[in-house]
Write an enzyme that holds these catalytic residues in place. Structure first.
Site, PDB file in Angstrom:
ATOM      1  CG  ASP A 232      64.106 -42.993  19.345  1.00 40.66           C
ATOM      2  OD1 ASP A 232      63.773 -43.446  20.466  1.00 40.66           O
ATOM      3  OD2 ASP A 232      64.425 -43.734  18.397  1.00 40.66           O
TER       4      ASP A 232
HETATM    5  C1  BGC Z   1      63.859 -46.702  20.167  1.00 44.08           C
HETATM    6  C2  BGC Z   1      62.399 -46.301  20.160  1.00 44.08           C
HETATM    7  C3  BGC Z   1      61.768 -46.641  21.484  1.00 44.08           C
HETATM    8  C4  BGC Z   1      62.539 -45.968  22.577  1.00 44.08           C
HETATM    9  C5  BGC Z   1      61.992 -46.266  23.955  1.00 44.08           C
HETATM   10  C6  BGC Z   1      64.595 -46.189  21.389  1.00 44.08           C
HETATM   11  O1  BGC Z   1      65.819 -46.840  21.530  1.00 44.08           O
HETATM   12  O2  BGC Z   1      64.486 -46.248  19.003  1.00 44.08           O
HETATM   13  O3  BGC Z   1      61.735 -46.927  19.115  1.00 44.08           O
HETATM   14  O4  BGC Z   1      60.424 -46.262  21.492  1.00 44.08           O
HETATM   15  O5  BGC Z   1      63.871 -46.418  22.566  1.00 44.08           O
HETATM   16  O6  BGC Z   1      62.268 -47.562  24.318  1.00 44.08           O
END
Ligand code: BGC
Length: 860
Positions: A232
């Protein structure tokens, strides 16, 4: 001339062989926020990924590309309709990804609503792991059939937001397997996502991105996953632990941990090997190849982002949204509403959400909608000509003042304001130079600049935004709210109204980087159009307790909101009066993307501020008022007993108002079923008292008893049960039959058949749900949740009087539990209770399934 998509035919072994160590290292981390590295020398193109899950946002948080916004995942779960979800994946999401030049969608989200207060509850399909996993499989299958990869997330136990990077989910192996991993396991079995995204948190002591048990033992070895594992965003916390555990790709880039320097040193100190680096790089190459095969036009395209809407897409968006709406209550057949075109009917539409732009939860799931129909507009559009429409907000429902994009105009009359970007005299200076670097029209007042500031600005920069507030007929006191990640101040007609610049208070906005919302009031004369001017700089202001004036590197942003100041009692009285006068009253209330968002959890299940009081008073004034609730997750409804009709609409995306109107006026017969339990009180939640992270630990004390399993087991009646949902017709169930179990290949298959009859007078769709009770077993009696959903089927468009035989396939997943002592799934011989009905609290038929053989299994 070779094309990027020629990589579709590349020999991956040969490419891996030719990679230098440095090239392999670069491949294991992203470039910028959304891309992977390419290796031009070897014909390896970069690929782009994009959020997910209720649409495809594209690269930009700031001035994003208008996009389709689908219903929230909880709404999609409520359709109980995998076939529809496949269609959504293939015909809406995959084309959207192609329009945004993205090859992989960062979706679906498959966490579990351990507690509906979790900020991202709206983003996962269901509290039930089986429904969650089956709907996820359909989503992934559709998307990937459309040539776009799915990156299923967040693997796993990211079930709340506060402290998500540091918290440790402490849970039994059984709960991990049977509840939290099951959706991912089912998706891997039925759909094989091209990628998995690790969760931010720890599980039983180890961060998911460095968790060998999760990434190697379970995902790769047991489940045979051959795709790519990415982190993530900023969810990597080490070099060697993460790389060795199996994290293929660090996101975002450009290499934060996996720099050439640190990686080469780690090789030198024998913390990692070149062989492992190449194994990880190979996964990036393999994913790139799948993307080249799946949607070559994306890789060969110009990388630009586009918007396209067709009537056909709009119709599908509307029908998906309508299919997810849940009719919770409908006494005296108040619904569908009958508004006669001949009579002069008075319709009152009241409530804080009736006109509000509420279409999805907040955070990375949010996007800029290509169009939006509010509940108010949807209802008004559906009314016959000549209807008298009355409107009152009644009670304010927002956390931050509503944004002002529809209220600002530029000097030449365009909606929005003009943004002027300024470099500073040096990277470290606070002094902007006099000439703007760039000017642009900005048609939003929540400006999450993120990494989307113009390239070439100094590190510290200034953004000045100028527009005019549209005039009004009367004199008004206006309240503005300004919040910023960075510092900002607001001037109205040259007068300082909000100072979030000199000092500020740290808040939760902009993924935790922003300040709280500072408010200020000013009077605006009738017919006057005041100048609105915001000065912003991407350097934090000092705050009490945190004097740090840090540069906002990845999350800079500002948000301007505002409303006309009104007396709360008068607002309420007006709405109640209109409700009382009206022949038909619809009261639209709920939450929005400030209350339910990535980044923080809710603190209450109650509707905001004085909303419950408003609903109570409206119902008193007009006992036939229909209440429409909008939220992505469970809410409490202390007025539910007095309401005759309650419609729960989740967050429905672009088509919100049309879909709500379709259900209210009976154009669509509701067929959504709750994908999660709605408790009566917060105290009734299974996780009440042990939901938060305490000294970094979250104890999953409820173990297997999540959601309805808890309500059922403890006999704590919910307000509305999991699976509940009414229709404008009625159904009866007869003839439950179970086939003789057949055992083969370490599996068992059984078919349950049941007849469903439409006993009402209009055509409708029913969701047949099958729940199993496992025997308590021979070995000392192991406890199982007595009710577990293990099959369902959507019976579509059953005509009045029509009977249809429905078949539900059962297999080893229906009857297995995780045996912690041996680390395997076990099916025991014995008697299984099979119950079938329209909801977890209305199981009308039951039968006994006897298995005369036990077996164990691993894998899928
Ligand atoms: C989130 C993800 C997301 C990523 C990119 C993170 O803050 O937890 O779900 O895909 O950001 O935006």
């Amino acid at each position: 001339m070779p094309k990027p998509s020629d990589f579709a035919q590349a020999n991956i072994d040969a490419v891996v062989d030719q990679l230098t160590t440095d090239e392999a290292i670069l491949l294991t981390a992203g470039v910028g926020f959304w891309h992977t590295h390419g290796v031009p020398r070897l014909g390896v193109p970069p690929i782009k990924v994009s959020d997910g899950p209720n649409g495809i946002r594209g690269n930009f948080f700031f001035m994003g590309t208008p996009a389709k916004c689908l219903p929230s995942a909880t709404a999609l779960g409520a359709t109980f309709d995998p076939e529809l979800l496949e269609k959504v994946g293939e015909h809406l999401l995959a084309p959207e990804a192609k329009l945004r030049s993205a090859s992989v969608a960062l979706a679906p989200t498959c966490n579990i609503q351990r507690n509906p207060l979790g900020g991202r509850s709206f983003e996962s399909f269901s509290e039930d792991p089986y429904l969650n996993g089956i709907i996820a499989s359909a989503y992934v299958n559709g998307l990937q059939r459309g040539g776009i990869g799915a990156c299923i997330k967040h693997f796993t136990c990211n079930d709340k937001e506060n402290d998500r990077m540091g918290s440790d989910s402490i849970l039994s192996d059984r709960a991990l397997r049977e509840i939290y991993l099951l959706p991912f396991m089912l998706a891997q079995k039925h759909a094989k996502p091209w990628a998995f995204m690790t969760a931010y948190n720890r599980i039983n002591g180890t961060h998911c991105s460095e968790n060998t048990y999760l990434l190697q033992s379970i995902l790769r070895k047991e489940w045979g996953f051959e795709g790519l594992v990415m982190s993530d965003w900023f969810g990597v916390y080490s070099i060697d632990h993460a790389l060795n555990a199996g994290l293929d790709l660090e996101m975002p880039g450009t290499n934060k941990w996996r720099t050439l320097d640190l990686m080469n040193r780690s090789v030198g100190s024998r913390k990692i090997t070149v062989r492992t680096i190449k194994e990880r790089a190979r996964k990036v190459l393999e994913l790139t190849q799948k993307c080249a095969q799946g949607a070559p036009q994306v890789l060969d395209g110009d990388g630009s982002e586009k918007t396209r809407e067709s009537d056909e897409d709009k119709a599908l968006m509307r029908s998906v949204a309508a299919a997810s709406i849940v009719l919770l209550k409908n006494e005296d057949n108040i619904l569908p509403l009958k508004v006669d075109s001949g009579k002069k009917t008075k319709v009152a539409i009241v409530g804080g959400n009736a006109k509000a732009v509420v279409l999805s939860g907040g955070g990375s799931a949010s996007l800029k909608p290509s169009y939006f129909i509010s509940p108010y507009d949807g209802i008004v559009n559906a009314l016959p000509e000549g209807t008298e429409v009355l409107y009152a907000e009644g009670a304010r429902a927002y956390m931050q003042l509503p944004t002002l994009e529809y209220d600002l105009v530029t000097p030449d009359g365009k909606p929005g304001w003009i943004g002027s970007w300024y470099s500073h005299t040096s990277d470290d200076s606070m002094e902007p130079i006099s000439q703007p670097f760039k000017e642009q029209l900005v048609d939003e007042t929540r400006c999450f600049i993120s990494v989307d500031s113009p390239k070439g600005l100094t590190k510290r920069y200034t953004l000045r935004l100028k527009g005019q507030l549209k005039p009004a007929d009367e004199d008004r006191e206006f309240e503005f709210g300004l919040c910023s990640a960075g510092r900002a101040k607001l001037f109205v007609d040259g007068k300082l109204v909000v100072d979030n610049w000199t000092r500020q208070t740290r808040g939760e906005s902009f993924f935790g980087s922003g300040s709280t919302e500072e408010r200020g009031r000013t009077r605006i004369a009738a017919k006057h159009s005041p100048e609105i001017f915001v000065e912003y700089c991407n350097v934090r202001a000092p705050a009490d307790g945190d004097e740090d004036e840090a540069l906002m590197d990845s999350n800079p942003g500002l948000r301007l909101g505002g409303v006309v100041v009104k007396d709360e009692d008068e607002m309420m009285a007006e709405a109640v009066k209109l409700a009382g006068e009206a022949d038909v009253c619809v009261c639209v209330v709920g939450l929005n993307s400030d209350w339910e968002t990535e980044g923080y959890d809710r603190t209450t299940l109650a509707l905001p501020q004085r909303t419950d009081e408003l609903v109570e008073k409206v119902l008193k004034a007009n006992p036939n008022a229909v209440v429409v609730t909008e939220s992505g997750s469970a809410i409490t409804m202390p007025w539910a007993d007095t309401a005759k009709a309650i419609v729960h609409s989740w967050y429905l995306g672009n088509a919100t108002g049309d879909a709500i109107a379709d259900v209210l006026f009976g154009k669509v017969n509701p067929s959504g079923r709750l994908s999660m339990s709605f408790p009566k009180r917060i105290e009734d939640l299974a996780t009440y008292g042990h939901f938060t992270s305490e000294h970094g630990k979250i104890r999953y004390g409820e173990d297997l008893y999540v959601g309805y399993k808890h309500h059922h087991h403890r006999k704590i009646a919910p307000l509305f049960a999991f699976g509940h949902g009414l229709s404008y017709t009625t159904f009866s169930y007869t003839n439950l039959k179970l086939s003789k179990p057949s055992f083969a290949d370490n599996d068992v298959t059984v078919t349950a058949s049941v007849s469903v009859t439409n006993t009402g007078s209009v055509s409708g769709s029913e969701v047949v749900q099958l729940y199993v009770t496992l025997p308590s077993g021979s070995d000392g009696g192991l406890t199982h949740p007595p009710l577990q959903l293990r099959a369902f089927s959507k019976v579509r468009d059953l005509g009045p009087g029509e009977t249809r035989a429905v078949e539900l396939s059962l297999d080893k997943y229906t009857v297995s539990y995780w045996e912690e002592r041996i680390g395997r799934w076990v099916v025991e011989k014995g008697d299984y209770l099979i119950r079938v009905g329209p909801s977890s609290d209305a199981l009308l038929l039951e039968d006994k399934l006897t298995l005369d053989k036990s077996f164990e299994w691993n894998g899928l």
